[in-house]
Design a protein around this motif. Structure first.
Motif, PDB file in Angstrom:
ATOM      1  N   ALA A  24      -4.330  26.590   8.964  1.00  0.00           N
ATOM      2  CA  ALA A  24      -4.136  25.356   9.732  1.00  0.00           C
ATOM      3  C   ALA A  24      -5.275  24.371   9.467  1.00  0.00           C
ATOM      4  O   ALA A  24      -5.046  23.164   9.373  1.00  0.00           O
ATOM      5  N   THR A  25      -6.476  24.896   9.324  1.00  0.00           N
ATOM      6  CA  THR A  25      -7.630  24.032   9.033  1.00  0.00           C
ATOM      7  C   THR A  25      -7.527  23.438   7.638  1.00  0.00           C
ATOM      8  O   THR A  25      -7.720  22.238   7.446  1.00  0.00           O
ATOM      9  N   LYS A  28      -5.180  20.512   7.058  1.00  0.00           N
ATOM     10  CA  LYS A  28      -5.632  19.196   7.522  1.00  0.00           C
ATOM     11  C   LYS A  28      -6.626  18.562   6.561  1.00  0.00           C
ATOM     12  O   LYS A  28      -7.233  17.547   6.862  1.00  0.00           O
ATOM     13  N   SER A  29      -6.761  19.131   5.398  1.00  0.00           N
ATOM     14  CA  SER A  29      -7.703  18.647   4.405  1.00  0.00           C
ATOM     15  C   SER A  29      -7.414  17.200   4.021  1.00  0.00           C
ATOM     16  O   SER A  29      -6.267  16.739   4.055  1.00  0.00           O
ATOM     17  N   SER A  30      -8.446  16.514   3.612  1.00  0.00           N
ATOM     18  CA  SER A  30      -8.306  15.134   3.135  1.00  0.00           C
ATOM     19  C   SER A  30      -7.642  15.088   1.754  1.00  0.00           C
ATOM     20  O   SER A  30      -7.350  14.007   1.253  1.00  0.00           O
ATOM     21  N   GLU A 124     -13.239  21.933   0.302  1.00  0.00           N
ATOM     22  CA  GLU A 124     -11.927  22.108   0.938  1.00  0.00           C
ATOM     23  C   GLU A 124     -10.941  22.750  -0.034  1.00  0.00           C
ATOM     24  O   GLU A 124     -10.172  23.638   0.350  1.00  0.00           O
TER      25      GLU A 124
END
Length: 152
Positions: A24-25, A28-30, A124
């Motif tokens: 989930a983290t 949300k990456s750029s 990331e």
């Protein structure tokens, strides 16, 4: 159709939830969803994870990705279908996934990556590659089945 070897998500729910939290983290990456899904699909191809490949191909379609680019993913080096940024990410994903026999310098792949991504994005991307490799290993080891269903 293969049956799961064990109900692994139920047997170790806290670990499964922790892994889901990492996913989930990283989601949300750029870096954006298409690049993330391309990388995860390519790593799943390399690892031979049918379950994860099916999932990420479906996710790519949901994000509007074309069948041509999805189908050409194994041959990304031979086509002009991928941007320089995508090519750098795919090359790094392969480098981080195919560790055996590739213990020499990874400098060329890393330099290609650094030319396209910020330090934050590199980290990331590395976490994304690490987590899909872990998911692949669990799905393959526990024999997660691919359920036949229509795909858009």
């Amino acid at each position: 159709m293969n049956q799961p070897r064990l109900p692994w998500t139920d047997i170790a729910p806290k670990t499964y939830q922790a892994m889901a939290g990492v996913s989930a983290t990283t989601a949300k990456s750029s870096l954006g969803p298409v690049l993330m899904e391309l990388v995860q699909a390519r790593v799943s191809q390399l690892n031979g994870c049918a379950f994860c490949l099916d999932m990420h191909a479906r996710d790519l379609r949901r994000h509007g990705e074309t069948w041509q680019r999805i189908n050409s993913l194994p041959t990304w080096r031979e086509t002009g279908l991928y941007s320089q940024r995508e090519r750098a990410a795919l090359g790094w994903a392969e480098t981080m996934t195919q560790l055996v026999g590739h213990h020499g310098s990874r400098d060329a792949e890393f330099e290609a990556l650094k030319a396209q991504f910020s330090d934050q994005e590199v980290v990331e991307l590395c976490w994304t590659i690490a987590q899909i490799n872990a998911w692949n290993r669990m799905a393959i080891g526990m024999q997660a089945p691919v359920i036949e269903k229509p795909i858009a």
